[in-house]
Design an enzyme around this catalytic site. Structure first.
Site, short mmCIF file in Angstrom:
data_model
loop_
_atom_site.label_atom_id
_atom_site.label_comp_id
_atom_site.label_asym_id
_atom_site.label_seq_id
_atom_site.Cartn_x
_atom_site.Cartn_y
_atom_site.Cartn_z
CB SER A 277 44.83 31.80 30.00
OG SER A 277 43.74 32.17 30.79
CE LYS B 173 44.75 30.64 33.66
NZ LYS B 173 45.80 31.50 34.23
CE LYS C 205 41.59 33.48 33.38
NZ LYS C 205 42.23 33.82 34.68
CG ASP D 232 42.85 31.28 36.91
OD1 ASP D 232 42.47 31.42 38.10
OD2 ASP D 232 43.58 32.11 36.33
CD GLU E 175 46.08 30.53 37.63
OE1 GLU E 175 46.02 29.78 36.64
OE2 GLU E 175 46.41 31.73 37.56
CG ASP F 265 47.22 34.61 39.60
OD1 ASP F 265 47.92 35.58 39.91
OD2 ASP F 265 46.56 34.60 38.53
CE LYS G 283 48.56 36.27 36.31
NZ LYS G 283 47.15 36.57 36.60
N GLY H 255 49.99 35.50 32.93
CA GLY H 255 49.85 36.62 32.01
C GLY H 255 48.75 37.57 32.45
O1 OSB Z 1 44.25 35.00 36.52
O2 OSB Z 1 45.75 34.45 35.15
C1 OSB Z 1 44.81 35.18 35.46
C2 OSB Z 1 44.04 37.60 32.57
C3 OSB Z 1 43.69 38.73 33.28
C4 OSB Z 1 43.68 38.67 34.66
C5 OSB Z 1 44.03 37.52 35.32
C6 OSB Z 1 44.39 36.37 34.62
C7 OSB Z 1 44.37 36.42 33.22
C8 OSB Z 1 44.66 35.28 32.38
C9 OSB Z 1 45.12 35.56 30.97
O3 OSB Z 1 44.49 34.12 32.71
C10 OSB Z 1 46.54 35.27 30.75
C11 OSB Z 1 47.00 35.83 29.43
O4 OSB Z 1 46.72 35.19 28.41
O5 OSB Z 1 47.65 36.90 29.42
MG MG Z 2 45.11 33.35 37.50
#
Ligand code: OSB
Ligand code: MG
Length: 375
Positions: A135, A161, A163, A188, A213, A238, A262, A290
């Site tokens: 991510s 992925k 953001k 995402d 996402e 999510d 998660k 994550g």
């Molecule tokens: O939405 O998946 C998410 C990190 C913090 C809060 C929300 C998210 C995320 C990530 C990071 O996308 C995932 C990771 O590398 O741990």
């Molecule tokens: Mg997410």
């Protein structure tokens, strides 16, 4: 298993680099760990809250409060035959899924050690190797994102992925797709758009994304059910999914075609297993999300990702992407093909580095069953 004691600690850990999402930037993590003692065996769990209530409603401090004032006093002294018996005991406490997950998951680690099994096998995992994606946080400009994508691909990661947020979406996507026309790519939004943005979100269809996402409100399944028929890209939920009832509603209403599980957000291994069962019965692929976890949370994520429904690469990646030194040994390592091998050791299968944990700890609280108080 008689729960003899619980220790809650807060650690300060600095990420190697700041991580930007549509809701803000994170670098200094305040991580809570649970150390549970049952029948003389110690198990570990992580509370995966962020520092502010901007991903969901929980925070490091709400979890500290709920665990201190409700969960720890409730579980210490309990006698259960399996960790799956813990969630019904916690049911009178509404919400606070991440706080509960940290407590329950520590007991799963204990149980696996007691049964002399790797945790992933105790959970019913079937894959010895899990597939990994990354991510990538929002960046200053598209060029630097392209460079980052290239680095991660050279490490072997199987899915990228990105953001995104309004104003930092189509331009970044175009830049990445131009250079990498064939990679498995997803985005995402962390709830940054609204249903009225459907025409804008439809433009994502031309990038051949694996999924988008959580585009809409964090707590609104219905709005996603209205959006999905308007776009071709598969919606993955999510934030919206905290349990098996939510996921049934989401799938049956057509709100998503893929689910991010998660472990903290759904309240622990027992619930996560139910969520993946519901998805598997309905042929909806799931993957492990994550929360910028330390090694303890990461090890639990690896165990969960071996369950049969986890058919897509997760956001579970190498320790060194996050930390200069992780609190488990060995650190989580990703092979050249972008996979992690499930460990064979009992319980989590990684050693917890107590000395380092002690050094990073800023506060601690312990509860001990009266019957053991003097020992
Ligand atoms: O939405 O998946 C998410 C990190 C913090 C809060 C929300 C998210 C995320 C990530 C990071 O996308 C995932 C990771 O590398 O741990
Ligand atoms: Mg997410």
């Amino acid at each position: 298993m008689k729960i003899e004691g619980v220790t809650l600690r807060e650690l300060r850990m600095r990420l190697n680099a700041p991580f930007e999402t549509s809701f803000g930037i994170t670098q200094d993590r305040r991580i809570l760990l649970i150390e549970m003692l049952a029948d003389g065996v110690t198990g570990w769990g992580e509370i995966t809250t962020l520092e502010s209530p901007s991903y969901n409603s929980e925070t490091t401090d709400t979890a500290w409060h709920i665990i201190s004032d409700f969960l720890a006093p409730l579980v210490v002294g309990q006698n259960v035959s399996t960790a799956a018996e813990l969630p019904p005991l916690l049911e009178p406490i509404r919400g606070h899924y991440m706080a509960k997950a940290g407590v329950e998951n520590a007991l799963w680690d204990v149980e696996a050690q007691q049964r002399s099994m790797p945790l992933w096998k105790l959970l019913g995992g079937t894959r010895e190797e899990i597939t990994c994606g990354v991510s990538l946080g929002i960046r200053e400009n598209p060029q630097s994102l392209v460079k980052k994508v290239e680095e991660e691909l050279s490490c072997g990661y199987q899915r990228i992925k990105l953001k995104i947020k309004p104003g930092k979406d189509l331009n970044f996507l175009t830049a990445v797709r131009n250079v990498f026309p064939n990679i498995v790519l997803s985005v995402d939004a962390n709830s940054a758009y609204r249903l009225k943005d459907a025409d804008h979100l439809r433009k994502f269809d031309e990038f051949d994304l694996l999924m988008i996402e959580q585009p809409l409100e964090w707590d609104d399944i219905y709005s996603h059910a209205l959006l999905q028929p308007k776009i071709r890209t598969a919606i993955c939920l999510d934030e919206c999914i905290s349990n098996d009832r939510h996921v049934i509603g989401a799938i049956e209403s057509g709100a998503c075609k893929i689910v991010n599980i998660k472990l903290g957000r759904v309240g622990g291994h027992t619930s996560a297993r139910k969520v993946q069962d519901v998805c598997r019965e309905r042929k909806v692929p799931v993957w492990c999300g994550g929360m910028l976890e330390s090694g303890v949370g990461r090890a639990h994520n690896i165990a969960m990702s071996t369950l049969p429904g986890f058919t897509l690469p997760g956001d579970v990646s190498a320790s060194q992407r996050y930390w200069s030194q992780d609190i488990i040994e060995p650190p989580v390592d990703v092979g050249p093909m972008g996979t992690i091998t499930a460990p064979n050791g009992f319980g989590l299968g990684y050693n917890v580095n107590r000395e380092l944990i002690d050094r990073l700890t800023v506060r601690t609280r312990s509860w001990r069953d009266a019957a053991y108080a003097s020992s």
